[in-house]
Write a protein that holds these residues in place. Structure first.
Motif, PDB file in Angstrom:
ATOM      1  N   GLU A  26       0.834  -1.204   0.000  1.00  0.00           N
ATOM      2  CA  GLU A  26       0.000   0.000   0.000  1.00  0.00           C
ATOM      3  C   GLU A  26       0.865   1.249   0.000  1.00  0.00           C
ATOM      4  O   GLU A  26       1.928   1.295   0.599  1.00  0.00           O
ATOM      5  CB  GLU A  26      -0.915  -0.009   1.210  1.00  0.00           C
ATOM      6  N   GLN A  27       0.374   2.253  -0.708  1.00  0.00           N
ATOM      7  CA  GLN A  27       1.056   3.537  -0.773  1.00  0.00           C
ATOM      8  C   GLN A  27       0.054   4.627  -0.414  1.00  0.00           C
ATOM      9  O   GLN A  27      -1.140   4.472  -0.654  1.00  0.00           O
ATOM     10  CB  GLN A  27       1.605   3.770  -2.171  1.00  0.00           C
ATOM     11  N   ALA A  28       0.548   5.709   0.119  1.00  0.00           N
ATOM     12  CA  ALA A  28      -0.324   6.829   0.455  1.00  0.00           C
ATOM     13  C   ALA A  28      -0.996   7.351  -0.808  1.00  0.00           C
ATOM     14  O   ALA A  28      -0.393   7.378  -1.884  1.00  0.00           O
ATOM     15  CB  ALA A  28       0.489   7.939   1.118  1.00  0.00           C
ATOM     16  N   GLU A  29      -2.264   7.719  -0.691  1.00  0.00           N
ATOM     17  CA  GLU A  29      -3.030   8.298  -1.797  1.00  0.00           C
ATOM     18  C   GLU A  29      -3.176   7.350  -2.985  1.00  0.00           C
ATOM     19  O   GLU A  29      -3.237   7.784  -4.120  1.00  0.00           O
ATOM     20  CB  GLU A  29      -2.410   9.621  -2.259  1.00  0.00           C
ATOM     21  N   SER A  30      -3.177   6.050  -2.746  1.00  0.00           N
ATOM     22  CA  SER A  30      -3.330   5.075  -3.821  1.00  0.00           C
ATOM     23  C   SER A  30      -4.631   4.301  -3.624  1.00  0.00           C
ATOM     24  O   SER A  30      -4.874   3.772  -2.548  1.00  0.00           O
ATOM     25  CB  SER A  30      -2.157   4.095  -3.834  1.00  0.00           C
ATOM     26  N   TYR A  31      -5.424   4.239  -4.675  1.00  0.00           N
ATOM     27  CA  TYR A  31      -6.691   3.513  -4.610  1.00  0.00           C
ATOM     28  C   TYR A  31      -6.668   2.287  -5.511  1.00  0.00           C
ATOM     29  O   TYR A  31      -7.704   1.738  -5.833  1.00  0.00           O
ATOM     30  CB  TYR A  31      -7.848   4.442  -5.005  1.00  0.00           C
ATOM     31  N   LEU A  32      -5.487   1.872  -5.941  1.00  0.00           N
ATOM     32  CA  LEU A  32      -5.359   0.711  -6.812  1.00  0.00           C
ATOM     33  C   LEU A  32      -5.680  -0.556  -6.045  1.00  0.00           C
ATOM     34  O   LEU A  32      -5.341  -0.693  -4.871  1.00  0.00           O
ATOM     35  CB  LEU A  32      -3.942   0.629  -7.382  1.00  0.00           C
ATOM     36  N   MET A  33      -6.319  -1.505  -6.721  1.00  0.00           N
ATOM     37  CA  MET A  33      -6.673  -2.758  -6.082  1.00  0.00           C
ATOM     38  C   MET A  33      -5.750  -3.897  -6.500  1.00  0.00           C
ATOM     39  O   MET A  33      -5.574  -4.846  -5.764  1.00  0.00           O
ATOM     40  CB  MET A  33      -8.120  -3.141  -6.419  1.00  0.00           C
ATOM     41  N   GLU A  34      -5.162  -3.830  -7.712  1.00  0.00           N
ATOM     42  CA  GLU A  34      -4.308  -4.898  -8.205  1.00  0.00           C
ATOM     43  C   GLU A  34      -2.850  -4.651  -7.830  1.00  0.00           C
ATOM     44  O   GLU A  34      -2.437  -3.517  -7.622  1.00  0.00           O
ATOM     45  CB  GLU A  34      -4.408  -5.025  -9.733  1.00  0.00           C
ATOM     46  N   CYS A  35      -2.055  -5.728  -7.805  1.00  0.00           N
ATOM     47  CA  CYS A  35      -0.625  -5.612  -7.537  1.00  0.00           C
ATOM     48  C   CYS A  35       0.082  -5.087  -8.791  1.00  0.00           C
ATOM     49  O   CYS A  35      -0.493  -5.056  -9.881  1.00  0.00           O
ATOM     50  CB  CYS A  35      -0.042  -6.956  -7.111  1.00  0.00           C
ATOM     51  N   ASP A  36       1.327  -4.698  -8.656  1.00  0.00           N
ATOM     52  CA  ASP A  36       2.088  -4.139  -9.782  1.00  0.00           C
ATOM     53  C   ASP A  36       2.197  -5.125 -10.939  1.00  0.00           C
ATOM     54  O   ASP A  36       2.121  -4.743 -12.101  1.00  0.00           O
ATOM     55  CB  ASP A  36       3.485  -3.723  -9.329  1.00  0.00           C
TER      56      ASP A  36
END
Length: 44
Positions: A26-36
């Motif tokens: 998890e990263q701040a201000e990230s709303y991504l659900m999938e991994c890189d």
């Protein structure tokens, strides 16, 4: 009893990629659900 905000966020479960099941960093201000890895597959 109501938890403190710090305790609430500390006890949240880790975010898991719905595509492969890997734990997402998890990263701040990230709303991504999938991994890189899964995101890069979608970009190809």
């Amino acid at each position: 009893m109501i938890k403190s905000p710090v305790e609430f966020f500390r006890t949240l479960p880790k975010k898991v990629c719905p595509e492969c099941g890997q734990t997402v960093k998890e990263q701040a201000e990230s709303y991504l659900m999938e991994c890189d890895r899964c995101l890069s597959k979608k970009m190809e």
